[in-house]
Design an enzyme around this catalytic site. Structure first.
Site, PDB file in Angstrom:
ATOM      1  N   TYR A   1      45.594  34.696  37.600  1.00 50.92           N
ATOM      2  CA  TYR A   1      46.450  35.865  37.764  1.00 50.92           C
ATOM      3  C   TYR A   1      47.462  35.955  36.623  1.00 50.92           C
ATOM      4  O   TYR A   1      47.827  37.043  36.191  1.00 50.92           O
ATOM      5  CB  TYR A   1      47.167  35.822  39.114  1.00 50.92           C
ATOM      6  CG  TYR A   1      46.277  36.226  40.272  1.00 50.92           C
ATOM      7  CD1 TYR A   1      46.072  37.570  40.571  1.00 50.92           C
ATOM      8  CD2 TYR A   1      45.651  35.272  41.064  1.00 50.92           C
ATOM      9  CE1 TYR A   1      45.265  37.952  41.620  1.00 50.92           C
ATOM     10  CE2 TYR A   1      44.838  35.646  42.111  1.00 50.92           C
ATOM     11  CZ  TYR A   1      44.640  36.979  42.392  1.00 50.92           C
ATOM     12  OH  TYR A   1      43.828  37.357  43.432  1.00 50.92           O
TER      13      TYR A   1
ATOM     14  N   GLU B   1      43.853  34.443  49.733  1.00 51.22           N
ATOM     15  CA  GLU B   1      42.773  33.621  49.183  1.00 51.22           C
ATOM     16  C   GLU B   1      42.951  32.143  49.512  1.00 51.22           C
ATOM     17  O   GLU B   1      41.976  31.436  49.764  1.00 51.22           O
ATOM     18  CB  GLU B   1      42.683  33.850  47.675  1.00 51.22           C
ATOM     19  CG  GLU B   1      42.150  35.235  47.326  1.00 51.22           C
ATOM     20  CD  GLU B   1      42.499  35.686  45.926  1.00 51.22           C
ATOM     21  OE1 GLU B   1      42.861  34.828  45.091  1.00 51.22           O
ATOM     22  OE2 GLU B   1      42.423  36.897  45.666  1.00 51.22           O
TER      23      GLU B   1
END
Length: 391
Positions: free
Chosen positions: A98, A140
């Site tokens: 990310y 997640e």
């Protein structure tokens, strides 16, 4: 969630950013893969990158998330996030990536929009990005822990042995696999998929998702249509006795428990998750009213045709409606052409599950809405990047 100041800036600039996404995403991916070629080789779907669908999906997710925050700054769009999170876990995206995406995405935004990206605009969109990223990372992490079932969440890939291979049609093959290490088969829900990781001829390790197509004792059953480099590789090289790497079953679209009517609508290879749902209903002796609708080119291209007939016959209250665009031999005129739910009686209180190409999904969803099925009761799965986020 989104601060009032940032919400105001994002709302004012959303048309500009959204209108430029088509220019931003190619530059972003070019920058990303130049800095990290291993991501294209071993993580991203090379076919979807080549045809541009992955880039469209990224654009759709960013625009949909920002729009949702503007519409209701205090409400997180969990349905959209859950779908993305399942896909991310299934291919092994981790938290560090990310940061990498943020670096190259915002550099691409500045490169395209130039002076329009003032410090205030950059700060507002930075807030949007990290709201989305942090929410996804939390979901997640939970999904990885659940899928690991007591094991190491960081290492979900396991070797499986192919115990059987069955040719459904000329282009569709079903595989039955068991854990090579002798451990238990991971739990799954009807409608979910598994990720398969395989090494191609050029040394790349590519990952694809394939729907589970039914239940099996101490094994996983998934089906593959030959339509790309990975599926073609599996068709040509994966046989009984071979070993293949799989991640645990994932996917946020699965058959919910209950006793209300169910509609299973599919086109082409989209009937794999529907076959799994129908198999589960038959195996559990369900008395629910079940309506199956399937569209295909012809009888020979229709995978799981026999399964549909046999499973429907096992259920106490089930009907099946099949449409062929180019039927072979005699075939009812009202069942020739594209699948048409306007010709099918939809029971009141129906929960609908759809899977197939985007034109099919859009058409069938419209027919269901016209028939009075609430949008909240219509669930869909699409193979490949989801270009329909927010629909």
């Amino acid at each position: 969630m989104l601060s009032a100041k940032s919400a105001e800036v994002v709302e004012a600039t959303l048309p500009i950013v959204g209108g430029a996404i088509g220019d931003i995403t190619p530059r972003f991916y070019d920058r990303l893969f130049a800095a990290h070629p291993e991501l294209l080789r071993d993580l991203f779907n090379r076919g979807n990158q080549a045809n541009g669908t992955q880039r469209e999906a990224l654009a759709g997710s960013i625009a949909a998330f920002a729009s949702a925050l503007i519409a209701d700054p205090d409400q997180r769009p969990d349905a959209m996030l859950a779908r993305i999170a399942h896909k991310h876990v299934s291919v092994g995206i981790d938290n560090e990536q990310y940061k990498v995406v943020h670096e190259h995405l915002f550099a691409a935004i500045v490169e395209v929009l130039g002076e329009a990206v003032t410090p205030e605009v950059a700060a507002a969109w930075d807030e949007v990005y990290w709201l989305m990223a942090n929410a996804l990372m939390a979901i997640e992490q939970r999904l990885r822990a659940e899928a690991a079932a007591g094991g190491d969440p960081a290492d979900l890939w396991r070797p499986y042995t192919v115990v059987a291979r069955h040719q459904e049609t000329e282009t569709v093959t079903t595989y039955l696999v068991r854990p090579a290490d002798g451990r238990a088969v991971p739990a799954s829900r009807p409608g979910q998929y598994v990720s398969v990781r395989t090494e191609l001829a050029d040394g790349a390790h590519q990952i694809r998702q394939y729907s589970l197509s039914g239940g099996a004792d101490d094994a996983l059953r998934f089906s593959v249509k030959r339509d790309g480099e990975v599926s073609g590789h599996l068709h040509d090289h994966l046989h009984a006795g071979d070993t293949v790497e799989l991640a645990p079953p994932l996917g946020d679209i699965f058959l919910a428990e209950g006793d209300g009517p169910v509609l299973l609508a599919s086109a082409g290879i989209g009937n794999t998750p529907m076959t799994a749902m129908l198999d589960h209903l038959a195996a559990t002796g369900s008395t629910r009213q079940v309506v199956s609708v399937h569209g295909d080119r012809d009888q020979l291209s229709h995978a799981f045709r026999a399964d549909l007939e046999q499973l429907t016959a096992k259920l106490a209250n089930a009907t099946a409606h099949v449409f062929y665009e180019q039927p072979l031999g005699e075939w009812p005129a009202e069942r020739t052409g594209l699948a048409d739910l306007s010709t099918v009686e939809i029971p009141a209180g129906t929960t609908a599950y759809l899977c197939g190409p985007l034109p099919f999904l859009r058409a069938v969803r419209g027919q269901l809405l016209a028939a009075g099925v609430p949008a909240a009761d219509i669930h869909y799965e699409v193979f490949g990047p989801d270009l329909w986020l927010g629909a």
